[in-house]
Design a protein around this motif. Structure first.
Motif, mmCIF file in Angstrom:
data_model
loop_
_atom_site.group_PDB
_atom_site.id
_atom_site.type_symbol
_atom_site.label_atom_id
_atom_site.label_comp_id
_atom_site.label_asym_id
_atom_site.label_seq_id
_atom_site.Cartn_x
_atom_site.Cartn_y
_atom_site.Cartn_z
ATOM 1 N N GLY A 96 -7.320 2.932 -2.080
ATOM 2 C CA GLY A 96 -5.960 2.508 -1.796
ATOM 3 C C GLY A 96 -5.173 2.471 -3.088
ATOM 4 N N VAL A 97 -3.967 3.003 -3.045
ATOM 5 C CA VAL A 97 -3.065 2.968 -4.199
ATOM 6 C C VAL A 97 -1.906 2.063 -3.817
ATOM 7 C CG1 VAL A 97 -1.655 4.306 -5.807
ATOM 8 C CG2 VAL A 97 -3.728 5.333 -4.811
ATOM 9 N N TYR A 98 -1.669 1.052 -4.639
ATOM 10 C CA TYR A 98 -0.677 0.020 -4.352
ATOM 11 C C TYR A 98 0.401 -0.009 -5.425
ATOM 12 C CZ TYR A 98 -4.614 -1.630 -1.556
ATOM 13 O OH TYR A 98 -5.655 -1.708 -0.680
ATOM 14 N N GLN A 99 1.535 -0.595 -5.074
ATOM 15 C CA GLN A 99 2.583 -0.852 -6.044
ATOM 16 C C GLN A 99 2.089 -1.952 -6.981
ATOM 17 O OE1 GLN A 99 5.773 0.433 -6.808
ATOM 18 N NE2 GLN A 99 5.395 -0.914 -8.534
ATOM 19 N N GLY A 100 2.110 -1.673 -8.280
ATOM 20 C CA GLY A 100 1.680 -2.647 -9.277
ATOM 21 C C GLY A 100 2.826 -3.529 -9.731
ATOM 22 N N PHE A 101 2.565 -4.306 -10.779
ATOM 23 C CA PHE A 101 3.523 -5.312 -11.249
ATOM 24 C C PHE A 101 4.053 -5.055 -12.647
ATOM 25 C CE2 PHE A 101 0.449 -7.353 -8.393
ATOM 26 C CZ PHE A 101 1.311 -7.778 -7.395
ATOM 27 N N ILE A 102 3.415 -4.174 -13.398
ATOM 28 C CA ILE A 102 3.772 -3.986 -14.803
ATOM 29 C C ILE A 102 5.096 -3.251 -14.956
ATOM 30 C CG2 ILE A 102 3.059 -2.897 -16.968
ATOM 31 C CD1 ILE A 102 0.157 -3.484 -16.135
ATOM 32 N N LEU A 151 3.065 12.739 -6.383
ATOM 33 C CA LEU A 151 1.710 12.477 -6.870
ATOM 34 C C LEU A 151 0.818 11.949 -5.760
ATOM 35 C CD1 LEU A 151 -0.391 12.004 -9.209
ATOM 36 C CD2 LEU A 151 0.535 9.679 -9.325
ATOM 37 N N LEU A 152 1.353 11.058 -4.932
ATOM 38 C CA LEU A 152 0.559 10.375 -3.916
ATOM 39 C C LEU A 152 0.551 11.086 -2.562
ATOM 40 C CD1 LEU A 152 1.432 6.672 -4.754
ATOM 41 C CD2 LEU A 152 -0.538 8.033 -5.495
ATOM 42 N N ASP A 153 0.957 12.340 -2.533
ATOM 43 C CA ASP A 153 0.862 13.135 -1.304
ATOM 44 C C ASP A 153 -0.629 13.372 -1.044
ATOM 45 O OD1 ASP A 153 0.521 15.475 0.397
ATOM 46 O OD2 ASP A 153 2.678 15.786 0.174
ATOM 47 N N LEU A 206 0.842 -1.185 0.000
ATOM 48 C CA LEU A 206 0.000 0.000 0.000
ATOM 49 C C LEU A 206 0.884 1.244 0.000
ATOM 50 C CD1 LEU A 206 -2.937 1.102 0.201
ATOM 51 C CD2 LEU A 206 -2.667 0.996 2.684
ATOM 52 N N LEU A 207 0.701 2.115 -1.001
ATOM 53 C CA LEU A 207 1.498 3.334 -1.129
ATOM 54 C C LEU A 207 0.796 4.554 -0.535
ATOM 55 C CD1 LEU A 207 2.670 2.811 -4.834
ATOM 56 C CD2 LEU A 207 3.970 2.320 -2.749
ATOM 57 N N ALA A 208 -0.533 4.583 -0.669
ATOM 58 C CA ALA A 208 -1.295 5.734 -0.165
ATOM 59 C C ALA A 208 -2.753 5.342 -0.008
ATOM 60 C CB ALA A 208 -1.175 6.917 -1.125
ATOM 61 N N THR A 209 -3.432 6.039 0.896
ATOM 62 C CA THR A 209 -4.857 5.836 1.131
ATOM 63 C C THR A 209 -5.549 7.189 1.070
ATOM 64 O OG1 THR A 209 -4.359 3.969 2.577
ATOM 65 C CG2 THR A 209 -6.554 4.910 2.736
ATOM 66 N N PHE A 210 -6.590 7.268 0.254
ATOM 67 C CA PHE A 210 -7.333 8.517 0.068
ATOM 68 C C PHE A 210 -8.788 8.339 0.499
ATOM 69 C CE2 PHE A 210 -3.895 8.723 -2.976
ATOM 70 C CZ PHE A 210 -3.486 10.042 -2.932
ATOM 71 N N PRO A 211 -9.172 8.906 1.642
ATOM 72 C CA PRO A 211 -10.600 8.914 1.980
ATOM 73 C C PRO A 211 -11.287 10.016 1.162
ATOM 74 C CG PRO A 211 -9.263 9.713 3.817
ATOM 75 C CD PRO A 211 -8.335 9.431 2.692
ATOM 76 N N VAL A 212 -12.500 9.732 0.670
ATOM 77 C CA VAL A 212 -13.232 10.708 -0.139
ATOM 78 C C VAL A 212 -14.668 10.813 0.368
ATOM 79 C CG1 VAL A 212 -13.963 11.359 -2.464
ATOM 80 C CG2 VAL A 212 -11.808 10.121 -2.162
ATOM 81 N N ASN A 213 -15.034 11.987 0.840
ATOM 82 C CA ASN A 213 -16.408 12.320 1.245
ATOM 83 C C ASN A 213 -16.979 11.407 2.326
ATOM 84 O OD1 ASN A 213 -16.223 14.149 -0.845
ATOM 85 N ND2 ASN A 213 -17.763 13.206 -2.113
ATOM 86 N N GLY A 214 -16.157 10.691 3.058
ATOM 87 C CA GLY A 214 -16.675 9.769 4.060
ATOM 88 C C GLY A 214 -17.421 8.588 3.477
ATOM 89 N N ILE A 225 -9.908 9.012 -9.290
ATOM 90 C CA ILE A 225 -9.669 7.791 -10.066
ATOM 91 C C ILE A 225 -9.167 8.139 -11.459
ATOM 92 C CG2 ILE A 225 -10.784 5.815 -11.169
ATOM 93 C CD1 ILE A 225 -12.493 5.524 -8.680
ATOM 94 N N ALA A 226 -9.782 9.118 -12.114
ATOM 95 C CA ALA A 226 -9.357 9.496 -13.464
ATOM 96 C C ALA A 226 -7.898 9.944 -13.462
ATOM 97 C CB ALA A 226 -10.251 10.615 -14.009
ATOM 98 N N ARG A 227 -7.560 10.781 -12.525
ATOM 99 C CA ARG A 227 -6.184 11.290 -12.459
ATOM 100 C C ARG A 227 -5.187 10.134 -12.314
ATOM 101 N NH1 ARG A 227 -3.816 16.460 -10.520
ATOM 102 N NH2 ARG A 227 -5.931 17.194 -10.591
ATOM 103 N N LEU A 228 -5.494 9.220 -11.411
ATOM 104 C CA LEU A 228 -4.577 8.103 -11.159
ATOM 105 C C LEU A 228 -4.574 7.087 -12.305
ATOM 106 C CD1 LEU A 228 -5.201 7.699 -7.340
ATOM 107 C CD2 LEU A 228 -3.177 8.671 -8.457
ATOM 108 N N LEU A 229 -5.733 6.852 -12.939
ATOM 109 C CA LEU A 229 -5.768 5.951 -14.099
ATOM 110 C C LEU A 229 -4.946 6.517 -15.255
ATOM 111 C CD1 LEU A 229 -9.500 4.749 -14.206
ATOM 112 C CD2 LEU A 229 -7.480 3.346 -13.705
#
Length: 184
Positions: A30-36, A109-111, A17-25, A143-147
């Motif tokens: 969760g943003v994780y390290q991927g494999f690609i 980015l993940l701040d 797990l790299l970062a966790t973003f709560p949104v609007n309660g 989600i759009a920004r991170l995708l």
């Protein structure tokens, strides 16, 4: 109610797990390290769900298709504002989104504080869409920004998400939108 755990596994291997973003309660991303690639990002989220014991859904992977369906719902409710929102995202794709090449870029980015403040500010322009569809506008922007970053990081000349944005913006038929959103 406290935030749920975001521990996640793929094929029995725990993700970092790299970062966790709560949104609007209502959401937690969760943003994780991927494999690609070294800087690949995997996105997983939970949604508030009062029908469960924990009050949260199981961990889910946001798909382009989910994102597109929600934008179509918003388009049905307010076409002009949704097109403005899509123009904003297309502009970001063309002018602001760059692939991650260093840990410093990824960390910036993940701040959570900085990115959350940016998204809160951007979302004010589309507040009339906030209660349309399933997802909040803040969650869609996040989600759009991170995708976008994920796609460009893994293949700098990638274009699938932009094609989806353009198809939605142009009001292409549902079959074209589904084809783009589900392309592998």
């Amino acid at each position: 109610m406290s935030l749920p755990t975001m521990k996640s596994k793929i094929k029995g291997k725990e993700l970092t797990l790299l970062a966790t973003f709560p949104v609007n309660g209502k959401y937690i991303l969760g943003v994780y390290q991927g494999f690609i690639s070294d800087f690949d990002l995997l996105l997983r989220y939970r949604q508030r769900d009062i029908s469960t014991k924990s009050g949260w859904s199981r961990i889910r992977t946001p798909k382009h298709m989910h994102w597109a369906v929600d934008v179509l719902l918003k388009m049905n409710a307010d076409e002009d504002k949704t097109k403005e929102f899509l123009d904003f995202l297309i502009h970001n794709w063309d002018n602001n989104v760059k692939p991650l090449k260093t840990k410093e870029e990824r960390n910036k980015l993940l701040d959570v504080k900085v990115l959350s403040e940016q998204i809160n500010l951007e979302a004010t322009n589309y507040s009339t869409l906030a209660d349309k569809g399933e997802y909040s506008i803040k969650f869609l922007i996040l989600i759009a920004r991170l995708l976008m970053v994920q796609e460009k990081t893994n293949m700098e000349k990638a274009f699938m998400f932009k094609k989806l944005l353009e198809a939605l913006r142009e009001g292409q038929d549902i079959f074209k939108i589904v084809s783009i959103a589900t392309h592998r």
